[in-house]
Scaffold this motif. Sequence first.
Motif, PDB file in Angstrom:
ATOM      1  N   ARG A   1     -23.383   7.557   5.042  1.00  0.00           N
ATOM      2  CA  ARG A   1     -24.367   8.057   4.006  1.00  0.00           C
ATOM      3  C   ARG A   1     -24.852   7.389   3.109  1.00  0.00           C
ATOM      4  O   ARG A   1     -23.991   6.481   2.259  1.00  0.00           O
ATOM      5  N   ALA A   2     -26.189   7.090   2.786  1.00  0.00           N
ATOM      6  CA  ALA A   2     -26.621   6.147   1.962  1.00  0.00           C
ATOM      7  C   ALA A   2     -26.852   6.805   0.335  1.00  0.00           C
ATOM      8  O   ALA A   2     -27.547   8.091   0.558  1.00  0.00           O
ATOM      9  N   ASP A   3     -26.178   6.636  -0.643  1.00  0.00           N
ATOM     10  CA  ASP A   3     -26.403   7.246  -1.762  1.00  0.00           C
ATOM     11  C   ASP A   3     -26.732   6.254  -2.896  1.00  0.00           C
ATOM     12  O   ASP A   3     -26.583   5.305  -2.837  1.00  0.00           O
ATOM     13  N   LEU A   4     -27.328   7.178  -3.891  1.00  0.00           N
ATOM     14  CA  LEU A   4     -27.891   6.364  -5.049  1.00  0.00           C
ATOM     15  C   LEU A   4     -27.092   6.709  -6.184  1.00  0.00           C
ATOM     16  O   LEU A   4     -26.906   7.928  -6.664  1.00  0.00           O
TER      17      LEU A   4
ATOM     18  N   LEU B   1     -34.546   0.017 -10.140  1.00  0.00           N
ATOM     19  CA  LEU B   1     -34.255   1.057  -9.099  1.00  0.00           C
ATOM     20  C   LEU B   1     -34.617   0.614  -7.664  1.00  0.00           C
ATOM     21  O   LEU B   1     -34.134   0.993  -6.466  1.00  0.00           O
ATOM     22  N   GLU B   2     -35.720   0.053  -7.693  1.00  0.00           N
ATOM     23  CA  GLU B   2     -36.408  -0.565  -6.502  1.00  0.00           C
ATOM     24  C   GLU B   2     -35.613  -1.430  -5.527  1.00  0.00           C
ATOM     25  O   GLU B   2     -35.478  -1.163  -4.384  1.00  0.00           O
ATOM     26  N   ARG B   3     -35.073  -2.387  -6.273  1.00  0.00           N
ATOM     27  CA  ARG B   3     -33.857  -3.061  -5.722  1.00  0.00           C
ATOM     28  C   ARG B   3     -32.567  -2.456  -5.141  1.00  0.00           C
ATOM     29  O   ARG B   3     -32.158  -3.155  -4.147  1.00  0.00           O
TER      30      ARG B   3
ATOM     31  N   PHE C   1     -41.076   3.132  -0.696  1.00  0.00           N
ATOM     32  CA  PHE C   1     -42.164   2.167  -0.870  1.00  0.00           C
ATOM     33  C   PHE C   1     -42.960   2.188  -2.534  1.00  0.00           C
ATOM     34  O   PHE C   1     -43.044   3.333  -2.973  1.00  0.00           O
ATOM     35  N   ARG C   2     -43.109   1.130  -2.963  1.00  0.00           N
ATOM     36  CA  ARG C   2     -43.700   1.210  -4.373  1.00  0.00           C
ATOM     37  C   ARG C   2     -45.179   1.211  -4.195  1.00  0.00           C
ATOM     38  O   ARG C   2     -45.807   0.226  -4.176  1.00  0.00           O
ATOM     39  N   CYS C   3     -45.676   2.474  -4.213  1.00  0.00           N
ATOM     40  CA  CYS C   3     -47.253   2.748  -4.043  1.00  0.00           C
ATOM     41  C   CYS C   3     -48.174   2.739  -5.541  1.00  0.00           C
ATOM     42  O   CYS C   3     -48.910   2.514  -5.435  1.00  0.00           O
ATOM     43  N   HIS C   4     -47.275   2.578  -6.554  1.00  0.00           N
ATOM     44  CA  HIS C   4     -47.863   2.564  -7.985  1.00  0.00           C
ATOM     45  C   HIS C   4     -46.849   1.969  -8.867  1.00  0.00           C
ATOM     46  O   HIS C   4     -45.642   2.021  -8.705  1.00  0.00           O
TER      47      HIS C   4
END
Length: 247
Positions: free
Chosen positions: A138-141, A186-188, A195-198
């Motif tokens: 399970r992928a968690d943050l 966070l993106e890393r 996806f970094r849309c903005h």
Amino acid sequence: MINYTVGGEVAEIIKFAICDDEPLMVRRIESCLTRYLEERRITGCSVRSFTGGGALLESGGGFDVIFLDIQMGPPDGMETARLLRRRGEHGRLIFVTVLKECVFDAFEVDACGYLLKPLEDGRFRRTMDRVLRGLEERADLVIRRGTGWESVPLDHIVYCEVLGRKVYLHRQDGTVTDYYERLEDLERRVDGRFFRCHRSYLVNLDYVRGCQAGRVMLPRGEAVPVSRLRERELRQALLRCMKGREL
């Protein structure tokens, strides 16, 4: 070992609950679980015990693994499991019971284990091995909130928004979790589905329902902006995501 180190500290990520109206059985499960975790050198865990389904339901939830007796009441263990699932609890359910005939009912609530009393050590270990393999996959943050830590499944996050120094995680159930972090950091830490849309938004491509007029459309009617320079890259990322689902 199944734990994370964040900022030099170990974050608690596995929360166990034991729900049984027999104190001797609670202690037996606690003993089996403690011995298992020590043998596997697993740290960063907490264990809470409950004497009935009502107490478990009132606890606030958020458990990763729940050991649940069936013959309790009311509500009995099976009804407690249904109520947990109905309100969106995704923890792994392990029934511990003398009732062999309820095994098929366990499938209805997506149980991942069915242990008969009296507990057998070998079967307990095999069940826990299977359950924890699922937790590892399970992928968690893991985020810091106040003086504690919280584990947020990535597949529950629809999009992430930064306002000032805070990140706001918008979840599939409509709730929002906020904490302090830069969006760049966070993106890393998230995986390829985001996806970094903005400059102020990360969006989970699994939830994107379309892109029009410079905005990403999401399932609950929400829309987040897309930078003009990123629209083409977003469409390409969506196509890759769709192809991945087909496989």
